[in-house]
Design a protein around this motif. Structure first.
Motif, mmCIF file in Angstrom:
data_model
loop_
_atom_site.group_PDB
_atom_site.id
_atom_site.type_symbol
_atom_site.label_atom_id
_atom_site.label_comp_id
_atom_site.label_asym_id
_atom_site.label_seq_id
_atom_site.Cartn_x
_atom_site.Cartn_y
_atom_site.Cartn_z
ATOM 1 N N ALA A 1 0.141 6.754 14.240
ATOM 2 C CA ALA A 1 -0.666 7.554 13.633
ATOM 3 C C ALA A 1 -2.005 6.907 13.847
ATOM 4 N N ASN A 2 -2.356 6.558 14.789
ATOM 5 C CA ASN A 2 -3.926 5.609 15.118
ATOM 6 C C ASN A 2 -4.950 6.502 15.100
ATOM 7 N N GLN A 3 -4.953 7.915 14.982
ATOM 8 C CA GLN A 3 -6.220 8.657 14.815
ATOM 9 C C GLN A 3 -6.512 8.955 13.447
ATOM 10 N N ASP A 4 -7.654 9.063 13.064
ATOM 11 C CA ASP A 4 -8.257 8.922 11.620
ATOM 12 C C ASP A 4 -7.533 10.303 11.050
ATOM 13 N N THR A 5 -7.686 11.242 11.515
ATOM 14 C CA THR A 5 -7.189 12.481 10.730
ATOM 15 C C THR A 5 -5.605 12.308 10.457
ATOM 16 N N VAL A 6 -4.799 11.779 11.655
ATOM 17 C CA VAL A 6 -3.587 11.607 11.721
ATOM 18 C C VAL A 6 -3.099 10.635 10.606
ATOM 19 N N PHE A 7 -3.936 9.392 10.492
ATOM 20 C CA PHE A 7 -3.531 8.383 9.702
ATOM 21 C C PHE A 7 -3.579 8.852 8.243
ATOM 22 N N ALA A 8 -4.621 9.631 7.990
ATOM 23 C CA ALA A 8 -4.969 10.368 6.514
ATOM 24 C C ALA A 8 -3.443 11.046 6.235
ATOM 25 N N ARG A 9 -2.840 11.902 6.932
ATOM 26 C CA ARG A 9 -1.845 12.403 6.992
ATOM 27 C C ARG A 9 -0.639 11.458 6.606
ATOM 28 N N LEU A 10 -0.666 10.432 7.543
ATOM 29 C CA LEU A 10 0.352 9.537 7.278
ATOM 30 C C LEU A 10 0.534 8.885 5.831
ATOM 31 N N CYS A 11 -0.684 8.540 5.499
ATOM 32 C CA CYS A 11 -0.880 8.093 3.915
ATOM 33 C C CYS A 11 -0.401 8.827 2.830
ATOM 34 N N VAL A 12 -0.714 10.043 3.035
ATOM 35 C CA VAL A 12 -0.412 11.088 1.952
ATOM 36 C C VAL A 12 1.409 11.112 2.114
ATOM 37 N N ALA A 13 2.078 11.200 3.300
ATOM 38 C CA ALA A 13 3.351 10.874 3.418
ATOM 39 C C ALA A 13 3.885 9.775 2.873
ATOM 40 N N ILE A 14 3.366 8.768 3.051
ATOM 41 C CA ILE A 14 4.111 7.384 2.571
ATOM 42 C C ILE A 14 3.594 7.160 0.867
ATOM 43 N N ASP A 15 2.985 8.254 0.457
ATOM 44 C CA ASP A 15 2.665 8.216 -0.909
ATOM 45 C C ASP A 15 1.629 7.107 -1.325
ATOM 46 N N GLN A 16 0.528 6.846 -0.168
ATOM 47 C CA GLN A 16 -0.510 5.855 -0.576
ATOM 48 C C GLN A 16 -1.789 6.662 -0.037
ATOM 49 N N PRO A 17 -2.144 7.549 -0.396
ATOM 50 C CA PRO A 17 -3.324 8.542 0.182
ATOM 51 C C PRO A 17 -4.594 7.680 0.141
ATOM 52 N N SER A 18 -4.886 6.659 -0.856
ATOM 53 C CA SER A 18 -5.895 6.005 -0.956
ATOM 54 C C SER A 18 -6.183 5.031 0.122
ATOM 55 N N LEU A 19 -5.048 4.618 1.042
ATOM 56 C CA LEU A 19 -5.322 3.762 2.212
ATOM 57 C C LEU A 19 -6.254 4.498 3.373
ATOM 58 N N SER A 20 -6.010 5.858 3.435
ATOM 59 C CA SER A 20 -7.110 6.409 4.350
ATOM 60 C C SER A 20 -8.661 6.095 4.003
#
Length: 399
Positions: free
Chosen positions: A251-270
């Motif tokens: 998930a190294n692309q910015d937009t994909v990383f943002a989706r990962l952060c939501v999936a792992i319940d840490q949206p603020s990481l993005s």
């Protein structure tokens, strides 16, 4: 018998393969899969050593790499055997060989002499170091090309010696580039009528997939080393432990990383400055992987996969042969086929690849089951020999 038969886009192209083991024969297999008539020459009696390669009791390398080929024998250390090879080659479009440079010349089969008699001939030469340069005559297997080309030095854990892939990647890359060379040379010949020599070395084939390794050093002094399961500076992209196994998340692309952060319940990481950009994530790669690992360890592989698919995050399981054979996507794509084999029964293997929409490749012929299996068919058809002449060649040990 093979499951499907189509002529293929290379129907009408004849290839003589004089190679052995993987680098030459894989090139021949690729051409054969797409319709070329491949005639493989082996030493009488013993054949290609690849016939015995594989797991104990299961020498299955041969079944894949010798498919779609007719096999004949000729003792190339004799004048009569060299004459058989020459006659087959002069009636063909492509010659493949992966011997040490100088071997063909020693058998009175130099590319120059062959092309003088057959100007349209394309000669594919696969070797460790290429046909020129100070190392040309050195012996070279795939692993040596992997080392010299830069691959081995970057594979493995940083605190351990250089490692390797579990397959002969150097040989396969050299064969694939050789096949590319054959096809481009065929296109040139179609325009001009002229053949040429294609020189595919093991080390340069590996070098060509090393991305920016050389300019990284030349421009920035950066020496890429062993980094285990990560690519330094590219994050997150790693294998993460779950309750019941490992799972790859990329998930190294910015937009994909943002989706990962939501999936792992840490949206603020993005939006956290430590992880918001590609460069920042690369600088904090270890701690970011640790955060993701805390989440994956709570779930099974199935759970993690479901979350990644829902979020649209590139991710995947660690497949073994069992998972490949069971997977619905492999089946839908016909990535693997099953052939009826006289010895192994229903034998699965890779399908012809890549997929062509109108003229696909296919497995039309099983690998030969005995050395010289097709001698009589080929020698009658291509050389005009009768049974008495073939019997005499056999009696003299020429074939």
């Amino acid at each position: 018998m093979p499951t499907k038969s189509t002529p293929g886009p290379l129907d009408g192209i004849r290839v003589v393969e004089m190679g052995q083991l993987i680098a030459g024969p894989f090139c021949g297999q690729l051409l054969g899969d797409f319709g070329a008539d491949v005639v493989k020459i082996e030493p009488p009696g013993v054949g290609d050593p690849l016939r015995k390669w594989g797991q104990p009791g299961y020498p299955l390398f041969w079944e894949l790499l010798a498919r779609n080929k007719r096999t004949v024998t000729a003792n190339l250390r004799t004048v009569e055997g060299q004459d058989i090879a020459r006659r087959l080659i002069l009636g063909s479009d492509i010659l493949i060989e992966n011997f040490r440079p100088g071997t063909l010349e020693g058998w009175n089969l130099s590319p120059d002499s062959l092309r003088e008699a057959n100007p349209g001939l394309i000669v594919i030469r696969v070797s460790g170091y290429g046909q020129t340069g100070p190392y040309a005559t050195r012996a070279g297997f795939g692993g040596i090309g992997e080392a010299m080309g830069g691959w081995r030095n970057i594979v493995g854990e940083p605190d351990r010696p250089p490692s390797r892939m579990g397959v002969s990647i150097g040989d396969s890359l050299a064969a694939t580039f050789a096949c590319l060379g054959a096809l481009t040379a065929l296109h040139h010949r179609n325009k001009t009528g002229e053949g040429q020599v294609v020189d595919s070395s093991l080390f340069e084939s590996v070098l060509h997939v090393m991305e920016s390794l050389v300019p990284d050093y030349a421009v920035g002094g950066y020496v890429r080393g062993r980094s285990g399961s990560i690519l330094p500076g590219v994050a997150p992209s790693n294998v993460y432990p779950c309750k019941d196994g490992y799972y790859l998340i990329a998930a190294n692309q910015d937009t994909v990383f943002a989706r990962l952060c939501v999936a792992i319940d840490q949206p603020s990481l993005s939006t956290d400055p430590r992880y918001a950009t590609h460069e920042a994530r690369g600088e904090h790669q270890k701690e970011l992987d640790a955060l993701i690992e805390v989440w994956t360890r709570q779930y099974t592989v199935d759970d993690v996969e479901a979350a990644m698919v829902t979020a649209g995050v590139p991710a995947g399981r660690m497949y073994t042969a069992k998972e490949m054979l069971d997977d619905e996507h492999f089946k839908a794509r016909e990535s693997l086929i099953e052939v009826d084999h006289p010895k192994w029964g229903k034998l699965p293997m890779q399908n012809a690849f890549p997929k062509l929409s109108d003229t696909p490749g296919s497995v039309r012929r099983l690998a030969s089951q005995s050395v010289g299996q097709d001698n009589r068919e080929v020698f009658r058809e291509l050389l005009g020999l009768d049974d008495a002449a073939i019997d005499e060649l056999e009696r003299k040990g020429i074939v």
